[in-house]
Design an enzyme around this catalytic site. Structure first.
Site, short mmCIF file in Angstrom:
data_model
loop_
_atom_site.label_atom_id
_atom_site.label_comp_id
_atom_site.label_asym_id
_atom_site.label_seq_id
_atom_site.Cartn_x
_atom_site.Cartn_y
_atom_site.Cartn_z
N ASP A 130 0.74 -1.26 0.08
CA ASP A 130 -0.04 -0.01 0.09
C ASP A 130 0.97 1.44 -0.10
O ASP A 130 1.69 1.37 0.91
CB ASP A 130 -0.95 -0.14 1.25
CG ASP A 130 -1.97 0.93 1.14
OD1 ASP A 130 -1.99 1.96 0.51
OD2 ASP A 130 -2.74 1.02 2.34
N ASP B 299 -10.38 4.20 -1.20
CA ASP B 299 -11.01 3.29 -0.40
C ASP B 299 -12.60 3.29 -0.70
O ASP B 299 -13.27 4.20 -0.81
CB ASP B 299 -10.72 3.55 1.04
CG ASP B 299 -9.30 3.23 1.23
OD1 ASP B 299 -8.56 2.86 0.49
OD2 ASP B 299 -8.99 2.81 2.52
C1 GAL Z 1 -5.70 2.44 2.92
C2 GAL Z 1 -5.96 1.10 2.07
C3 GAL Z 1 -6.90 0.19 2.83
C4 GAL Z 1 -6.23 -0.41 4.21
C5 GAL Z 1 -5.67 0.78 4.91
C6 GAL Z 1 -4.66 0.39 5.84
O1 GAL Z 1 -4.90 3.10 2.12
O2 GAL Z 1 -6.42 1.55 0.73
O3 GAL Z 1 -7.36 -0.86 1.88
O4 GAL Z 1 -5.39 -1.28 3.63
O5 GAL Z 1 -5.00 1.88 4.03
O6 GAL Z 1 -4.32 1.42 6.82
#
Ligand code: GAL
Length: 744
Positions: A491, A555
């Site tokens: 990520d 998200d």
């Molecule tokens: C976001 C991601 C989510 C989750 C989250 C965890 O950026 O898109 O799916 O993984 O971080 O902190």
């Protein structure tokens, strides 16, 4: 992304309230960060206009991460005080802000969202901002211009005042009353019968409430009333009102129930509506049936693990004729293990028997460079547990998957952010105390025939603020390999602070190529899931950069706006899906979700959930369940175990669907399948039920077509000239058009 400590921030309730003053228009915007931008006297006439309710990336600031300010001038008339029954406070709703923010009213701070600390760079992006102020608060300028200034920090992906509710209004009776239909699931005591417990609560210490509650069930296809009941209601903060109603429903289809509470003194109305779940997937037959993918990729020398997904009355006995040397099948569990030393293609005949019958299916094992030939089917901890995930919750999820879902092909148990501690003196990453034994955990999941995933970021920190893999990529990949992980979600997060402000294509690819090189040395196959929210049109280069899947969007959350905004715009990325590399429009928001620790039933209606699963299957998306697996209700389980629907997602051709028709509120998405047939999703994006009449030629079908309803698993026979059918609001009819001869 973090649990929150927020000044003056109040959670909103399910009940809709109207806003006295609309503040969706007139906002000004500037990137950068200067504290004097909070001042009401600042001349912002040269600031650019911006829309709220939309990320700044979609408004000329592609790829911008960092600080920016929004400003709005708004008159707050005292007439709103006169109109209100209670004359106590105002509240200012500012939607959800990505990632953190500070809000100033006429130069004074009125609230901050900074996650667990005071630094807005760690803010919680998925939180509706709602600030309350007493009407006598001197920061409010009544009947004059007020300046709301919002200081925002975005660490990556979507940024700004991107979604949610906006407005200023008086707190009134209705703001203290919450109709809660969410705590209890619908019960289905007999065919055609439902019962449901609802609660009405007060959040006020000051007032008791009396009034009337009307419960009304309607058929949205013709607006007829199926059931109506009115009851007297009284409740107070420590004395919620609880009631269970029972009703009969004439058909297995979409119905709506509306709860309407009228408060005696103010005559104000609080109402809430929900769809009544209805089960479309027929019961699984007792005779054996083999489900899941028909093709499977593995690299030479990597551990092989595949559990044959099959339904039918237990016990089942599994056989696999033609397994290549190096692989062995456990005939009682159906788990195939071992490893293959040479590249090659092997066609195996899988057979599953029970006391009633036997089923067989051909299964192709491709030993080569490519893995993840069909989209991952699994579970991920984020949409339910957020950062509160721990070893026991992961194991419990694995147990439920094994017991209820694995026979339908579900296989991955993925840990998202929140497992990390710090590095030891050798620089090796250590799990935190919630994960006392990572190897023990993966061994446990593997013993069930399931696979297990982990999460990191190419940046110095993950989105949750834990150590990322920056400058430790190969070391981390080897750690994941040694622990026994099979999947890595990687990520972007704080990599935005390492990469240049406007990364080139090469700079977008770089962190993924670096980690990909590390994973190649991990000693086992690790599916590589990119998560960078679609930046740089990742779908065009994700496969070549080594991705088995890549997120195409920011998200998701459990709202129709989020679901439809993401799902129905995937046609740009869709042509780039193929075996081993898929678009990922984010995880599923069905069942009990909540981003931890407190959970709620998804706010999607049952029809929206049918749309969600159908569209994601058409798109060949990884399907990652995001709910608490220990609380899988009948509806959610039914939704996730339709083998004909899952087969569309798992189809060996790996095609992503194409939007082939759009008229009024109807859209048709079509996906070619490996048996020469086509899957067609006919979606109604409108707010009302629709009677669709779509010429077969518009569905790319010849004058006569053989159709099958995939959710009901029922043949519809030969349809001539046009498809005709009722489609619920936000719902779908999911069809398979069979026989190649029927094609134009
Ligand atoms: C976001 C991601 C989510 C989750 C989250 C965890 O950026 O898109 O799916 O993984 O971080 O902190």
């Amino acid at each position: 992304m973090k649990s929150l400590t927020v000044l003056l921030l109040v959670a909103i309730v399910m009940t809709a309230r109207s806003q006295d003053i609309n503040i969706t228009k007139g906002w000004k915007f500037k990137t950068g960060d200067q504290m004097q931008w909070a001042s009401p006297n600042l001349n912002d006439s040269d600031w650019e206009p911006i829309e709220v309710g939309k990320p700044w990336e979609l408004q000329g600031h592609t790829g911008y991460n960092g600080y920016a300010w929004y400003r709005l001038r708004v008159v707050i008339p005292s007439s709103i005080k006169a109109k209100a029954f209670l004359k106590e406070k105002i509240h200012i709703d500012l939607g959800e802000i990505d990632d953190g923010d500070e809000v100033y009213l006429n130069g004074s701070l009125i609230g901050r969202n900074a996650g667990q600390g005071s630094d807005i760079r760690q803010g919680n992006y998925s939180l509706q901002r709602s600030y309350q102020l007493p009407i006598a608060d001197s920061r409010i300028f009544w009947d004059k211009e007020n300046v709301i200034a919002v200081r925002v920090y975005d660490s990556g992906g979507d940024g700004g005042m991107f979604t949610g509710k906006y407005g200023i209004s008086m707190m009134d009776v209705t703001d203290y009353v919450e109709i809660n239909a969410n705590d209890h699931n619908f019960q289905f005591p007999a065919k055609g019968k439902i019962s449901k417990k609802i609660t009405i609560r007060s959040s006020s210490d000051k007032y008791d409430f009396n009034g009337k509650l009307q419960i009304l069930i309607s058929d949205p296809a013709n607006d007829s009333t199926i059931f109506k009941q009115t009851i007297g209601v009284d409740f107070a903060r420590d004395r919620p009102f609880e009631y269970t109603y029972k009703a009969s429903l004439p058909q297995t289809k979409s119905y709506l129930v509306t709860y309407r509470f009228e408060e005696d003194r103010s005559k104000k109305i609080v109402s809430a509506t929900e769809g009544i779940p209805y089960l479309l997937t027929p019961p699984t037959p007792e005779t054996p049936r083999i489900n899941g993918p028909a093709v499977y990729g593995v690299r030479p020398g990597s551990p092989f693990l595949f559990r044959i997904p099959a339904t039918g009355k237990k016990p089942l006995i599994y056989e696999a004729a033609g397994l290549p040397a190096g692989l062995v099948l456990d005939k009682q569990t159906g788990i195939i293990t071992g490893s293959l030393s040479e590249k090659g293609q092997y066609t195996v005949k899988l057979v599953v028997k029970n006391s009633l019958a036997s089923a067989s299916r051909s299964f192709r094992i491709l030993c080569g460079d490519q893995i993840g030939l069909t989209p991952a089917l699994g579970w991920n901890s984020w949409n339910c547990w957020g950062l509160t995930v721990n070893d026991e919750k992961v194991k419990a999820s694995a147990r439920v998957m094994h017991e209820k879902l694995a026979d339908h092909g579900w296989a991955y148990i993925n840990i998202d952010d929140g497992w990390e501690d710090k590095r030891n003196s050798n620089g090796e990453m250590l799990p935190n105390s919630k994960f006392p034994d990572m190897k023990g955990l993966t061994d446990y999941v593997h013993s069930l025939g399931l696979k297990v995933g982990i999460y990191s970021s190419p940046g110095p920190q993950t989105c949750g603020g834990f150590a990322g893999s920056y400058q430790h990529e190969e070391q981390d990949a080897k750690t994941y390999g040694a622990w026994g992980f099979d999947y890595l979600k990687y990520d972007w997060c704080s990599y935005g602070n390492v990469a240049p402000a406007q990364p080139s294509l090469e700079e977008y690819k770089k962190p993924y190529l670096v980690m990909g090189a590390g994973l190649a040395k991990a000693g086992r196959d690790i599916l590589f899931s990119f998560c960078q929210y679609g930046m740089g049109e990742v779908w065009k280069w994700g496969a070549e950069a080594g991705g088995n899947s890549w997120r195409t969007t920011g998200d998701i959350n459990d709202s129709w706006g989020s679901l439809s905004g993401i799902g129905f715009t995937q046609n740009t990325a869709s042509p780039y899906a193929g075996p081993g590399h898929f678009n990922d429009p984010d995880m599923l928001v069905v069942g009990k979700v909540g981003w931890g620790p407190s959970l709620h039933n998804t706010r999607l209606t049952p029809d929206e959930q049918y749309t969600h699963i159908s569209l994601w299957a058409l798109l060949a998306s990884p399907l990652l369940i995001g709910c608490d697996m220990s609380q899988l209700d009948d509806f959610t389980l039914n939704l996730l175990t339709n083998d004909e629907v899952l087969a569309v997602d798992q189809d060996a051709l790996g095609r992503g669907a194409d939007k082939i028709y759009e008229k009024d509120h109807l859209q048709v998405w079509e996906k070619e399948l490996s048996d020469g047939s086509h899957a067609l999703g006919i979606f109604n994006l409108g707010e009302k039920a629709a009677q669709a009449v779509i010429p077969l030629s518009d569905l790319h079908l010849a004058a006569q077509a053989q159709l099958r309803d995939l959710w009901r698993q029922q043949d519809l026979g030969v349809v001539k000239t046009a498809y005709r059918g009722a489609i619920p609001a936000h719902g779908v009819v999911f069809l398979k058009a069979k026989a190649a001869g029927n094609r134009k």
